[in-house]
Scaffold this active site. Structure first.
Site, PDB file in Angstrom:
ATOM      1  N   ALA A 499       5.918  14.398  -1.883  1.00 24.43           N
ATOM      2  CA  ALA A 499       7.281  14.927  -1.960  1.00 24.43           C
ATOM      3  C   ALA A 499       7.602  15.437  -3.359  1.00 24.43           C
ATOM      4  CB  ALA A 499       8.271  13.848  -1.537  1.00 24.43           C
ATOM      5  N   ASP A 525      -4.774  15.652  -5.106  1.00 28.45           N
ATOM      6  CA  ASP A 525      -4.261  14.611  -4.207  1.00 28.45           C
ATOM      7  C   ASP A 525      -5.346  14.355  -3.178  1.00 28.45           C
ATOM      8  OD1 ASP A 525      -2.813  13.117  -2.159  1.00 28.45           O
ATOM      9  OD2 ASP A 525      -0.987  13.774  -3.176  1.00 28.45           O
ATOM     10  N   ARG A 536      10.282  15.552   4.048  1.00 24.83           N
ATOM     11  CA  ARG A 536      10.557  15.613   2.607  1.00 24.83           C
ATOM     12  C   ARG A 536       9.608  16.545   1.875  1.00 24.83           C
ATOM     13  NH1 ARG A 536       8.838  11.441   4.061  1.00 24.83           N
ATOM     14  NH2 ARG A 536       7.343  11.060   2.411  1.00 24.83           N
ATOM     15  N   LYS A 549      -3.382  17.735   1.469  1.00 27.83           N
ATOM     16  CA  LYS A 549      -2.086  18.037   0.879  1.00 27.83           C
ATOM     17  C   LYS A 549      -2.196  19.035  -0.274  1.00 27.83           C
ATOM     18  CE  LYS A 549       0.582  13.862   1.939  1.00 27.83           C
ATOM     19  NZ  LYS A 549       1.344  12.731   1.377  1.00 27.83           N
ATOM     20  N   ASP A 597       2.589   7.714  -6.365  1.00 26.72           N
ATOM     21  CA  ASP A 597       3.314   6.739  -5.550  1.00 26.72           C
ATOM     22  C   ASP A 597       2.856   5.316  -5.790  1.00 26.72           C
ATOM     23  OD1 ASP A 597       0.828   6.769  -4.410  1.00 26.72           O
ATOM     24  OD2 ASP A 597       1.488   7.296  -2.391  1.00 26.72           O
ATOM     25  N   ASN A 598       2.141   5.057  -6.910  1.00 25.90           N
ATOM     26  CA  ASN A 598       1.742   3.680  -7.190  1.00 25.90           C
ATOM     27  C   ASN A 598       1.600   3.479  -8.696  1.00 25.90           C
ATOM     28  OD1 ASN A 598      -1.419   3.599  -7.933  1.00 25.90           O
ATOM     29  ND2 ASN A 598      -1.036   5.241  -6.444  1.00 25.90           N
ATOM     30  N   CYS A 653       2.734 -21.463   1.841  1.00 28.61           N
ATOM     31  CA  CYS A 653       3.176 -22.454   2.831  1.00 28.61           C
ATOM     32  C   CYS A 653       4.474 -22.015   3.498  1.00 28.61           C
ATOM     33  CB  CYS A 653       3.349 -23.812   2.173  1.00 28.61           C
ATOM     34  SG  CYS A 653       4.711 -23.901   0.978  1.00 28.61           S
TER      35      CYS A 653
END
Length: 1077
Positions: A499, A525, A536, A549, A597-598, A653
């Protein structure tokens, strides 16, 4: 989508919820004036003139139903922001956009992607070469065509579910009545007040928006009617807390568990539920609170006569609607009220721009045009008009009319710049969504913005602004031809084509970046296009699904500007691709633009930019929020200099035995899905492919994890092996019994409801919730749906076809009834992990090696009974395919578990958001973010700006909030008469020996006691044997000791040196590059 890491140092507003265009006058090729004042030519007539053209894309087969269903695959990221109700309101809204230059088309793009019912494009004028600086749908072939007609086809491609039509004649009042929202770009105040008066008094009111971009200045006005209700003022989910106690006093005091800080504020309304003892609080009545602390608050209520609190209870914020009383433009111009501030260093700027835009409007009215770029005479005339208006303001008169600022406004007033259009297009697009739905707080009512810091620092001669019969003439009229040449010759690396990447490529193409003979834009990419991207990532179409992309985006960007020199790659940027993005690649770059994006990839690119001293323009979005960070060599800190705290993870847990919210249930559900359907089948295949090597690896590990993995493989091939679809149904039914009945019964047996801890406190105290086992029923649709999804996926792992009857409730219910479910007997010696710090659920002390040998013997017997070619299918979780049953199973797992623990259940879409870790995303905030970044691009490529000229931005369109601040400078380390920052790298040439390197550092007053390369130690002063290396070349030590493989193009090796000064104090020094050739 592109999530951001919010940097706390750029947030100036305490109210932040997070820590961390048009041309009214144009020129011909020779510079002579062509009158196109008020290019949309708006007039409110009682009838349509004979020259009016109406064209609807319905003629091209677009059937837009009033009862249109939400395409969740397409809009999933947007649904995560807006929700279904807002989307339904959008689908019922008709929007008019008048003025189809750069700003108008950006607004249209964003609301078409959002998915309104219809968008009508209005413009009476034709495309000119000047328009190509800011409008991405126009090409040279469109020059001379009506702007609306030239826009409609490409805009319709963005979303075929939206009816896009055109109007090319004068508008009438009757036509305005067809719309819920009207947006006017490039319209005089006189005509705007006339139109807004009609819209304001209309029943129901028609939301009116006036937006303008003039060079590096922009204005926005909103009038949504006399009484507009905002249903959600901030876009955040209602906050909640788990109650620990409630006092019997006046006023009542409520404390909550310290599991998570309360997000309430004084004056909030809250409701209570599940409270035991003080049941009076469970009446559902909203109650006001005060004295909010991190884990407590006070009720504005007397609880002294209520029942005594025993246990339990949830307190949840009640979000209240807000009614806004908008003033019509006619009144608001005289009494604008409070302005929405964007830059806290320009606190007095909005009132001045309010005056300046009125002065510019009067100049246009008097001269029939806007000021010429570079014309001192026009600039002075504008100043005189502003002074005259200011004198008539009485008590509201400004003390100073900034003539320098007005001069900048005059020079750029005829230009629509793409970054400004992109930024305002995002903001205005979001205001349209607010007007249609009541979702988020509108701008109330004026918003002004400028970015004069983007202008070149050196004064420009008037000849710099002269038109060149170029598509960049509008931009040249603001920045001059010299900076335009720098833009065209820039070598840019855009990392990511999602985007943000699509918006950046569009912006850069329109700006002319990398469009010169020396310029080049590289985009990379490694992802392919999916359907969910289309809402988007606007350069992609449905026929591009499955394609790379970067390739599709590059082709589309070249279609916007054929001169763009662009190279598309499909490589991930990381250490593994340094042969692709090598030293030469980085050294030849002018600037890097992140569209990632990371965080891991961001940090790597940041490290490369620091190493090669390249500017990095960083940005990210999260729903309606966005941030930008400028990383400029030697001027600012780098991206990695500040980190957000890690997200809090629920203890193992809690997730496995004591969940108390749906997130815990979904985390467990996805873990079980991956274990059952992906990891275990993959382990089975690994064993069957090479049993000897597999068992060798298991014995080498020899731990509880290896034992448990082998146990699951044996179970899958032995007692749980499926040979028919009925076997898969049996497996699914028994899984239900194990998960939602037997395990809960065992937990309740081990820890009964009245159990106590070693200190005598109730074991089942908040936030723990005492569970109840489920009784399977074939008449319960959720039970049957779980069995259906689980059995179909189990069959897929074994390659068993799914019969059609298994997809029907009746057929499946009949088959389930044939399953024999063994009675459950609780284990008296069962061990259940309750330690929140535990990282594994295996607690039993056993001889792992012996168990592994026993399991291997079973596996050998299993393998002998299998066909040699037998393999299972490992199913990888795919959240965006609604037909694959993945989310059906995960939602079923989570909701049945939630039912066990009396936790509110969620629908499949909400489950997908959480379990699929979907990042909420909308087109508006993405467009806005890239506009902000590209305004900084001008500064970077000009090359002479100081740190105080740059801006980091945090914005939240939901509030709305804009917070711009100067970037933080890099940390400076000083030693004797030297200083350095993270941007410095020391270089030693001549292929030195280790001794020569130590002597070189000694000359700087530094005593090196440790030298490392990668993860290997080349030298440590404490190790006597390392002194034998003194006469060896550093590069040879790197090769022999550290095992460094130097590619053919590399001429140096980097070492990290730990040093002390003469006082034995550690000194952090830069990375040292030792050149050997």
């Amino acid at each position: 989508m592109e999530p951001f890491v919010v940097k706390e140092n750029i947030i100036a507003s305490a109210s932040s919820p997070m820590k961390k265009r048009r041309i009214d006058h144009t020129e011909s090729a020779d510079g002579s004036a062509i009158n196109a004042s008020n290019s949309s030519s708006i007039g409110l007539n009682n009838s349509i003139g004979g020259n009016d053209t109406v064209m609807s894309m319905a003629e091209f087969g677009n059937d837009n139903s009033n009862n249109q269903e939400i395409d969740e695959d397409l809009h999933s990221r947007q649904l995560a922001v807006y929700g279904r109700e807002t989307m339904r309101k959008l689908f019922a809204s008709n929007v008019l956009i008048s003025g189809m230059q750069g700003l108008g088309v950006e607004i249209a793009k964003n609301i078409i992607l959002a998915g309104v019912k219809s968008v009508t494009l209005h413009d009476e004028n034709v495309v000119e070469l000047w328009d190509l600086s800011s409008n991405f749908v126009f090409t040279e072939e469109d020059i001379g065509k009506n702007r609306a007609l030239a826009s409609v086809h490409k805009l319709q491609e963005l979303n075929n579910a939206v009816a896009v039509s055109t109007l090319t004649g004068k508008l009438t009042k009757e036509q305005l009545s067809d719309f819920q929202v009207v947006v006017f770009v490039d319209i005089s105040f006189e005509k705007a007040t006339e139109i807004d008066d009609y819209c304001h008094s209309h029943q129901p009111p028609i939301a009116f928006i006036k937006a303008d971009v003039r060079g590096l200045f922009g204005s926005l006005f909103c009038d949504f009617g006399p009484h507009f209700t905002v249903l959600d003022v901030d876009g955040e989910e209602p906050h909640s807390g788990i109650i620990a106690s409630v006092s019997n006093e006046n006023p009542g005091f409520v404390s909550c568990v310290d599991d998570e800080r309360l997000e309430f504020e004084d004056g909030n309304l809250v409701v209570f539920s599940e409270v035991e003892g003080m049941t009076e609080l469970n009446d559902g009545k909203p109650r006001k609170i005060k004295n909010v602390k991190p884990f407590s608050f006070t009720l504005e209520e007397d609880t002294s006569s209520y029942g005594q609190y025993m246990k339990g209870g949830i307190v949840t914020q009640v979000k209240q609607p807000k009614v806004l009383n908008f003033k019509p433009l006619r009144e608001a111009l005289k009494d604008p009220g409070d302005f929405l501030l964007s830059d806290f260093s320009k606190f007095d700027r909005p009132p001045l721009l309010h005056l300046a835009f009125q002065a510019l409007d009067r100049f246009s009215s008097q001269a029939g045009r806007f000021p010429f770029a570079g014309s001192e005479e026009d600039a002075q005339k504008l100043v005189e008009i502003a002074v005259d208006i200011n004198e008539g303001l009485g008590d509201a008169r400004l003390e100073d009319v900034n003539s320098k600022l007005l001069r900048h406004l005059a020079f750029g007033s005829r230009a629509v710049l793409n970054p400004m259009a992109a930024m305002f297009g995002g903001i205005v697009g979001q205001e349209v969504v607010k007007a249609c739905s009541g979702k988020f707080h509108p701008i109330f009512q004026f918003f002004y913005f400028d970015s004069v810091e983007s202008l070149p620092k050196e004064p420009l001669d008037a000849s710099e602004f002269r038109p060149q019969n170029s598509r960049y003439d509008a931009q040249i009229s603001v920045f001059g031809s010299t900076l335009q040449k720098k833009l065209e010759d820039a070598r840019v690396f855009v990392v990511g084509a999602g985007a943000l990447g699509c918006e950046f490529l569009k912006n850069l193409a329109l700006m002319g970046v990398s469009c010169g003979t020396q310029g080049k834009l590289t985009v990379t990419d490694d992802d392919v296009i999916e359907k969910s991207n289309l809402s988007r990532q606007f350069l992609f179409r449905d026929w591009n699904i499955g394609q790379a992309k970067s390739t599709v985006a590059a082709t589309a960007a070249a279609g916007i500007n054929s001169r763009l020199n662009i190279d598309a790659l499909q490589n991930r940027v990381g250490p593994e691709t340094e042969n692709v993005f090598d030293d030469s690649f980085w050294e030849n770059l002018t600037v890097v633009v992140n569209a990632l994006d990371n965080v891991t990839a961001r940090l790597y690119v940041d490290s490369r930019c620091v190493y090669f001293q390249k500017p990095l323009l960083e940005s990210g979005t999260l729903g309606a929020k966005c941030n930008t960070q400028m990383v400029i060599p030697h001027l600012t800190e780098n991206y990695g200099a500040s980190r957000d705290p890690p997200e809090k993870q629920a203890p193992m847990c809690t997730v496995h035995s004591f969940p108390h919210n749906i997130d815990h249930c979904l985390t467990w559900a996805r873990s079980e899905f991956e274990g059952l359907l992906e990891k275990t089948p993959a382990e089975v295949n690994a064993y069957l492919s090479d049993p000897v090597e597999y068992m060798k690896a298991m014995r080498t590990a020899g731990d509880a994890q290896a034992r448990d993995t082998l146990g699951r493989v044996v179970e899958c091939l032995e007692k749980e092996k499926c040979n028919s679809f009925q076997d898969c149904i049996t497996w699914a039914r028994l899984r239900f019994e194990d998960y939602f009945a037997n395990r809960v019964k065992q937990l309740c047996y081990t820890f009964p409801e009245d159990a106590a801890t070693s200190t005598g406190a109730p074991f089942w105290s908040a936030p723990k919730r005492f569970p109840r086992p489920l009784q399977f029923s074939s008449t319960d649709l959720s039970h049957i749906n779980f069995v259906m999804a689980a059995s179909i996926l189990r069959a897929e792992t074994f390659g068993i076809p799914t019969p059609e009857w298994a997809k029907t409730r009746a057929g499946l219910a009949e088959a389930v009834e044939r399953v024999i479910v063994p009675d459950f007997e609780p284990k008296k010696d069962a061990t259940i992990v309750t330690d929140e710090k535990a990282t594994t659920l295996s607690t039993a002390s056993v001889d792992d090696a012996a168990v592994i040998d026993e399991l291997n013997a079973k596996l050998v017997r299993c393998r002998m009974s299998l066909q040699p070619e037998f393999r299972m299918k490992a199913i990888q979780f795919e959240k965006d395919d609604d037909t694959n049953y993945h989310m059906d199973m995960i939602a079923g797992l989570a909701n049945m578990r939630a039912r066990n623990y009396s936790v509110p259940e969620v629908d499949k879409l909400k489950a997908k958001f959480i379990a699929g870790r979907i990042i909420p995303a909308i087109a508006t905030s993405t467009a806005m973010a890239t506009g902000f970044v590209c305004l900084e691009m001008y500064k970077v490529l000009d090359g002479s700006h100081k740190v105080e000229d740059y801006r980091n931005t945090f914005a939240n369109l939901a509030l709305p909030l804009f917070s711009m601040a100067e970037p933080v400078p890099p940390k400076v380390v000083k030693h004797q008469d030297q200083s350095w920052t993270v941007w410095d790298r020391w270089v030693m040439r001549g292929n030195p020996t280790l001794r020569e390197l130590l002597d070189w550092l000694k000359e700087k007053g530094l005593n090196a006691y440790s030298i490392s390369c990668g993860s290997s130690l080349l030298y440590n002063s404490m190790f006597s044997r390392h002194k034998e290396r003194m006469n060896r070349r550093v590069v040879d030590l790197a090769r022999d000791v550290a095992g460094v493989e130097l590619p053919a193009y590399r001429r140096h090796v980097d070492v990290v040196v730990a040093c002390e000064d003469d006082n034995d104090a550690d000194v952090d020094i830069p990375l040292v590059s030792v050149y050997f050739a």
